[in-house]
Structures are given as C-alpha cells and as structure tokens.
Design a protein around this motif. Structure first.
Motif, PDB file in Angstrom:
ATOM      1  N   TYR A  10       0.792  -0.894  -0.203  1.00  0.00           N
ATOM      2  CA  TYR A  10       0.039   0.084  -0.066  1.00  0.00           C
ATOM      3  C   TYR A  10       0.663   1.331   0.001  1.00  0.00           C
ATOM      4  CZ  TYR A  10       0.967   0.449   4.951  1.00  0.00           C
ATOM      5  OH  TYR A  10       1.421   0.791   6.063  1.00  0.00           O
ATOM      6  N   SER A  34       1.264   4.770  -6.897  1.00  0.00           N
ATOM      7  CA  SER A  34       1.133   3.488  -7.402  1.00  0.00           C
ATOM      8  C   SER A  34       1.762   2.297  -6.481  1.00  0.00           C
ATOM      9  CB  SER A  34       2.194   3.240  -8.693  1.00  0.00           C
ATOM     10  OG  SER A  34       3.611   3.323  -8.487  1.00  0.00           O
ATOM     11  N   LEU A  48      -7.557  -4.373  -5.617  1.00  0.00           N
ATOM     12  CA  LEU A  48      -7.126  -2.839  -5.367  1.00  0.00           C
ATOM     13  C   LEU A  48      -8.266  -2.173  -4.839  1.00  0.00           C
ATOM     14  CD1 LEU A  48      -5.586  -3.101  -8.949  1.00  0.00           C
ATOM     15  CD2 LEU A  48      -4.188  -2.757  -6.887  1.00  0.00           C
ATOM     16  N   LYS A  49      -8.045  -1.177  -3.771  1.00  0.00           N
ATOM     17  CA  LYS A  49      -8.653  -0.316  -3.115  1.00  0.00           C
ATOM     18  C   LYS A  49      -8.140   1.017  -3.048  1.00  0.00           C
ATOM     19  CE  LYS A  49     -10.969  -3.637  -0.054  1.00  0.00           C
ATOM     20  NZ  LYS A  49     -11.465  -4.130   1.387  1.00  0.00           N
ATOM     21  N   ALA A  50      -8.771   2.122  -3.301  1.00  0.00           N
ATOM     22  CA  ALA A  50      -8.080   3.328  -3.209  1.00  0.00           C
ATOM     23  C   ALA A  50      -9.295   4.448  -2.657  1.00  0.00           C
ATOM     24  CB  ALA A  50      -7.745   3.872  -4.544  1.00  0.00           C
ATOM     25  N   ILE A  71      -7.198   3.026 -12.834  1.00  0.00           N
ATOM     26  CA  ILE A  71      -6.071   2.230 -12.277  1.00  0.00           C
ATOM     27  C   ILE A  71      -5.265   1.517 -13.468  1.00  0.00           C
ATOM     28  CG2 ILE A  71      -5.178   0.222 -11.073  1.00  0.00           C
ATOM     29  CD1 ILE A  71      -7.794   0.964  -9.001  1.00  0.00           C
ATOM     30  N   LEU A 128      -2.673   4.442  -9.756  1.00  0.00           N
ATOM     31  CA  LEU A 128      -3.666   5.195  -9.506  1.00  0.00           C
ATOM     32  C   LEU A 128      -3.563   6.439 -10.240  1.00  0.00           C
ATOM     33  CD1 LEU A 128      -6.510   5.575  -8.243  1.00  0.00           C
ATOM     34  CD2 LEU A 128      -5.270   6.176  -6.366  1.00  0.00           C
ATOM     35  N   HIS A 145      -4.813   7.214  -1.022  1.00  0.00           N
ATOM     36  CA  HIS A 145      -4.425   5.824  -0.357  1.00  0.00           C
ATOM     37  C   HIS A 145      -4.889   4.824  -1.572  1.00  0.00           C
ATOM     38  CE1 HIS A 145      -4.256   2.274   2.396  1.00  0.00           C
ATOM     39  NE2 HIS A 145      -5.134   1.820   1.646  1.00  0.00           N
ATOM     40  N   LEU A 146      -3.684   3.928  -1.809  1.00  0.00           N
ATOM     41  CA  LEU A 146      -3.798   2.771  -2.895  1.00  0.00           C
ATOM     42  C   LEU A 146      -3.489   1.401  -1.972  1.00  0.00           C
ATOM     43  CD1 LEU A 146      -4.527   1.601  -5.450  1.00  0.00           C
ATOM     44  CD2 LEU A 146      -2.314   2.371  -6.274  1.00  0.00           C
TER      45      LEU A 146
END
Length: 152
Positions: A10, A34, A48-50, A71, A128, A145-146
């Motif tokens: 992350y 990224s 993937l979460k952002a 993404i 991202l 946040h990624l």
C-alpha cells in the motif's frame, strides 16, 4: 477452501505532505500513486482499493467538476492498459454563501481482477491516476491511499 494473501502493498500520501495539495486542470492525466504486486500463480486474484481526497472551488454558477479516476497495469500512462476507471463529480446549484465556495469530497473505489498467463512470474505496477474532465479548478488535497492484495 481457504484464501491466502500472497502479496500486499500500500501507499499512503497524507494531506499536506509530499506533492499534496496540487491543482489539476482539464485535459491531462496525473499520477497519484502506485503499488507493485508479485503475480505468482495463474489462480491469483488481485484486489485494489483506493481513496482520494479532493476539493473544488465553485463559482455562483451551476458547474460540474468531474474527475476520471483510473487504475493502469504496467505503467503510469498510456499505453499501459486501463484495468478500471470510474468518474466522480459534484453537481452544485446556485450558491448564496459568496462568490467562491470550497467543498471537500472523497472518492473511494475497489477493483478485483483475475490473473492472466502473461502476468504469472512478474511484478506488476498498478498506478492510480486522475484526469479532470469537467469544468473549473479542482485540487487533489489528499489523503491519497492505494492498497493492493494478491490472493491465492
């Protein structure tokens, strides 16, 4: 059947740190952050979460700030393939608080994909990005946040 996390990474960019905040103009794609994930098996699933904090300064006019979040896999811009994209916007009607009103927004997204044979045995960058496709000024304020996980 159990699920195992085989890789996780992350990146967090806190509001007011690094390059934040920064103003974006319509027509260009900007890298936000990224992560690099190791793909080790054809049965891997990538999640993937952002979350992205942003603000728009709005005139008395009715405007629509509109952001296109993407993404990309394997790079930070074209020709790296887009594996996910979504838009976020804010429709704001006529305001009576004064000539300029600043409003804060948070966009959250999640994407899951399967592995392909060509990815097995590689580290893949998931980038991202954001592109302003609306009107007026928008500032990426953060936090950004990624997070990425590889499951087996």
């Amino acid at each position: 059947m159990s699920v195992n996390i085989v890789d996780h990474q992350y990146q967090d960019v806190a509001a007011g740190t690094g390059s934040l905040p920064f103003l974006i103009s319509p027509g260009a794609e900007y890298l936000l952050t990224s992560v690099f994930l190791q793909i080790s098996n054809i049965n891997n699933r990538i999640e993937l979460k952002a979350t992205i904090g942003w603000e728009a300064q709005l005139l008395l006019l009715t405007i629509v700030p509109k952001l296109l979040f993407r993404i990309r896999r394997g790079g930070t811009a074209a020709p790296a393939p887009i594996v996910f994209q979504t838009t976020d916007s804010a429709f704001i009607g006529t305001r009576d608080e004064g000539p300029w009103v600043t409003l804060d927004f948070t966009t959250a997204l999640q994407h899951t994909e399967s592995t392909t044979a060509g990815l097995v045995g590689t580290f893949q960058q998931y980038a991202l990005t954001v592109e302003h496709v609306g009107q007026n000024a928008v500032t990426i304020t953060g936090p950004v946040h990624l997070a990425g996980k590889v499951y087996l």
